[in-house]
Write an enzyme that holds these catalytic residues in place. Structure first.
Site, short mmCIF file in Angstrom:
data_model
loop_
_atom_site.label_atom_id
_atom_site.label_comp_id
_atom_site.label_asym_id
_atom_site.label_seq_id
_atom_site.Cartn_x
_atom_site.Cartn_y
_atom_site.Cartn_z
N ASP A 85 0.88 -1.19 0.15
CA ASP A 85 0.07 -0.15 0.03
C ASP A 85 0.77 1.26 0.03
O ASP A 85 2.04 1.24 0.70
CB ASP A 85 -0.98 0.03 1.25
N GLU A 176 -6.87 4.77 12.81
CA GLU A 176 -5.84 4.39 13.85
C GLU A 176 -5.76 5.21 15.00
O GLU A 176 -5.18 4.67 16.02
CB GLU A 176 -4.58 4.41 12.80
#
Length: 280
Positions: A85, A176
């Site tokens: 990614d 996150e």
């Protein structure tokens, strides 16, 4: 003639080691073992701390340790596939020459960051998305969720900028951070709102990306109907968990075609399994 007095001995019968002394000796022994272990593993321990605090170029020894770990994980996942990614932090990518150093693994899928929060678009998204479309990689896009920004606006930002079609991975929500201006319950409501709006747009349930601790403490029980992509860079973790769709096991891989360090992920299956997850 004087009579001798008989004195009884006041000395108690003593054992070789008292219980208190034994505890001290055992404690010192365990401390010595710990010191020896940490010394022998000092490079790994310091490197693991580096995962949390630094995202910079590696020393030659750190590079060696990371490459060895990647090789071990690849060997532990025979039959499974790998992908990367990327975001603007990887700079300009040479898509035609993209491959792992020393062919450690074959790249089968690529996920790019599209948006963040209510307004931000990754500055390399359009270029990455266009160039990725002309490659053989299965592609996907993710949104970086900012906990204290409006969830509807964040969903609109992603939908406005990302055109997903058949064969692409479902939309991905990256969460996150902990909230600062709201409770965890409010955050979860916002996450669910984003997921619902995005699913309505694309006709497929999004995937949730997060760290392992975040997943276990806050998300697993509240979002049981979603697939999870989990990040955990612990050097002692060797295999993907059964309930993970994907495992991001490093953020420090080195690839041809990218000048910066890169995240690498293992998918919990083969190419045919991944295509089953993709948009129909």
């Amino acid at each position: 003639m004087a009579t001798r007095r008989k004195y009884t001995s006041k000395r108690k019968k003593q054992t070789l080691i008292s219980p208190k002394s034994f505890k001290w000796i055992l404690g010192l022994f365990l401390l010595l073992i710990t010191i020896v272990f940490v010394y022998q593993k000092k490079d790994v321990v310091l490197y693991y701390l580096g995962f949390k605090y630094k995202h910079a170029n590696l020393t030659a020894n750190q590079r060696k340790l990371e490459d060895a770990r990647i090789n071990d994980i690849v060997a532990n996942h025979e039959g499974k596939i790998f992908g990367i990614d990327v975001s603007q932090y990887q700079g300009t990518i040479d898509w035609e020459n993209l491959e792992a150093i020393e062919e450690q693994f074959e790249i089968k899928f690529v996920v790019v960051r599209a948006t963040a929060g209510s307004k931000k678009v990754d500055r390399n998204f359009k270029k990455n998305w266009k160039n990725l479309s002309s490659t053989v990689y299965i592609q996907g896009a993710y949104h970086y969720y900012r906990p204290d920004e409006n969830s509807t606006d964040q969903a609109t930002n992603f939908i406005k900028n990302v055109n997903l079609r058949k064969g692409h991975l479902p939309p991905i929500l990256d969460i996150e951070k902990m909230p600062k201006g709201q409770s965890m319950n409010k955050l979860k409501e916002g996450l669910q709102n984003w997921l619902t709006l995005v699913e309505k747009q694309y006709g497929v349930k999004p995937i949730i990306y997060t760290g392992e601790k975040y997943y276990e403490d806050f998300l697993r029980d509240d979002f049981p109907d979603y697939l999870f992509w989990i990040a955990n860079y612990n050097p002692w973790k060797e295999k993907i968990e059964d309930d993970y769709l994907m495992w991001q096991f490093t953020e420090k891989a080195q690839l041809h075609g990218i000048n910066e360090l890169v995240d690498v992920n293992v998918f919990n299956g083969n190419v045919a399994d991944l295509k089953k997850v993709c948009i129909k």
